[in-house]
Design a protein around this motif. Structure first.
Motif, PDB file in Angstrom:
ATOM      1  N   THR A   1       0.817  -1.210   0.000  1.00 22.02           N
ATOM      2  CA  THR A   1       0.000   0.000   0.000  1.00 22.02           C
ATOM      3  C   THR A   1       0.853   1.264   0.000  1.00 22.02           C
ATOM      4  O   THR A   1       0.365   2.361   0.214  1.00 22.02           O
ATOM      5  N   GLY A   2       2.136   1.108  -0.260  1.00 25.56           N
ATOM      6  CA  GLY A   2       3.115   2.178  -0.071  1.00 25.56           C
ATOM      7  C   GLY A   2       4.089   1.696   0.983  1.00 25.56           C
ATOM      8  O   GLY A   2       3.926   0.625   1.555  1.00 25.56           O
ATOM      9  N   VAL A   3       5.129   2.433   1.219  1.00 23.29           N
ATOM     10  CA  VAL A   3       6.087   2.042   2.253  1.00 23.29           C
ATOM     11  C   VAL A   3       5.741   2.854   3.494  1.00 23.29           C
ATOM     12  O   VAL A   3       6.200   3.986   3.661  1.00 23.29           O
ATOM     13  N   LEU A   4       4.914   2.270   4.358  1.00 24.27           N
ATOM     14  CA  LEU A   4       4.364   2.993   5.500  1.00 24.27           C
ATOM     15  C   LEU A   4       5.058   2.531   6.780  1.00 24.27           C
ATOM     16  O   LEU A   4       4.743   1.474   7.340  1.00 24.27           O
ATOM     17  N   VAL A   5       6.008   3.318   7.241  1.00 25.25           N
ATOM     18  CA  VAL A   5       6.712   3.028   8.484  1.00 25.25           C
ATOM     19  C   VAL A   5       5.772   3.319   9.649  1.00 25.25           C
ATOM     20  O   VAL A   5       5.058   4.327   9.639  1.00 25.25           O
ATOM     21  N   PRO A   6       5.724   2.474  10.664  1.00 26.71           N
ATOM     22  CA  PRO A   6       4.779   2.691  11.766  1.00 26.71           C
ATOM     23  C   PRO A   6       5.165   3.885  12.625  1.00 26.71           C
ATOM     24  O   PRO A   6       6.338   4.265  12.681  1.00 26.71           O
TER      25      PRO A   6
END
Length: 318
Positions: free
Chosen positions: A234-239
């Motif tokens: 979904t994209g590179v989504l870092v927490p």
């Protein structure tokens, strides 16, 4: 739809191939056949198309080829193994290298995640982890735990369990209601963290969605929480900072298993072997695939806590 052909120009003598029979995954097939884009060779970080153009493989073979393309030592090792023993059913009989590979993987996994269950893909690894979670709770007399928790915008594969866990609507809309008993937390793609490198300062409170779901379903009914440490498809989504640690705390408080889907983040993608180590949070299981073989062979695996493995095995009949 009519007949579609394509002339391959990667050889001295061009040849025609039919495009009709192969049904491509995750691809607008009609659009592709109207304007085919063919890759014919790869080496290092590059692809070559049939016109001889050199292209950067910017996604590392969809995150599979962490060691680069065309590694001769990998190809030679695969060839030697196929010549020695191409296939042996893994039921009731073993091959020494199965055990050797599991040992080498266990040396890289965090904590006590040193029991390795092999499969053929990341999707299969996720399904296996779901089944392990159910079997574990049944083995300890809590068979009512059959609710799974995931997130919006998550991707956990293409089988029915993984599709049910996933939070991408286009992966779900054509396949009915899917598996029952799946709850989704909100995603962590909050605007305050846009364009912020690393873990953003905002959004850790979204982990409390898990506590809310537990309160709604009852902790005694929740089996496991599945998350990608860094969402990939979904994209590179870092927490957000502290988000994963809070999920770990809530799971521990309520006896819920925490599963990290590291099919993308595993094997060095975050600087350490697994993102669990990069973020300092140890789950109860890790799913992996892709770079585990550098894409050279289809393989997935689940690294399972020794505690979970021993509980299931001890409950089996003599």
């Amino acid at each position: 739809m009519g007949h579609a052909e394509f002339t391959l120009r990667d050889k001295v003598d061009a040849r025609r191939i039919s495009l009709d029979e192969y049904w491509m995954p995750f691809t607008p097939n009609r659009e592709f056949k109207a304007d085919p884009r063919m890759i014919v060779r790869a080496e290092g970080m590059y692809f070559w198309n049939d016109r001889g153009e050199k292209l950067i493989d910017a996604s590392s073979g969809l995150f599979c080829c962490a060691a680069g393309h065309g590694r001769k030592e990998i190809a030679e090792a695969v060839g030697r193994q196929l010549a020695e023993l191409d296939f042996s059913a893994p039921f009731l009989r073993g091959h020494p290298r199965q055990f050797e590979l599991a040992t080498r993987i266990a040396e890289m996994t965090p904590g006590d995640l040193n029991r390795i269950f092999f499969g053929n893909s990341g999707s299969e690894a996720v399904e296996s982890a779901m089944k392990v979670a159910l079997a574990y709770h049944q083995a300890r007399g809590q068979g009512g735990r059959n609710v799974f928790v995931s997130r919006e915008r998550a991707y956990h594969g293409v089988n029915f369990g993984g599709v049910a866990l996933s939070g991408l609507v286009n992966n779900r809309r054509k396949f009915g209601t899917g598996l029952p008993g799946i709850a989704h937390m909100r995603h962590t793609h909050v605007k305050e963290n846009f364009f912020v490198p690393g873990e953003g300062e905002h959004g850790a409170e979204l982990a409390e969605d898990l506590a809310r779901i537990v309160a709604m379903h009852g902790a005694e009914n929740v089996a496991a929480c599945f998350v990608e440490p860094i969402a990939g498809s979904t994209g590179v989504l870092v927490p957000p900072k502290g988000y994963l640690k809070r999920l770990r705390e809530i799971c521990d408080q309520h006896g819920i298993l925490l599963v990290f889907d590291e099919v993308i983040t595993g094997w060095g993608r975050t600087g350490q072997a697994f993102a669990a180590q990069s973020f300092g949070v140890t789950p109860d299981m890790i799913t992996m695939a892709k770079a585990v073989t550098n894409g050279a062979q289809p393989m997935g695996a689940v690294a399972v806590s020794e505690r979970i493995h021993d509980t299931i095995v001890a409950a089996a009949p003599e």
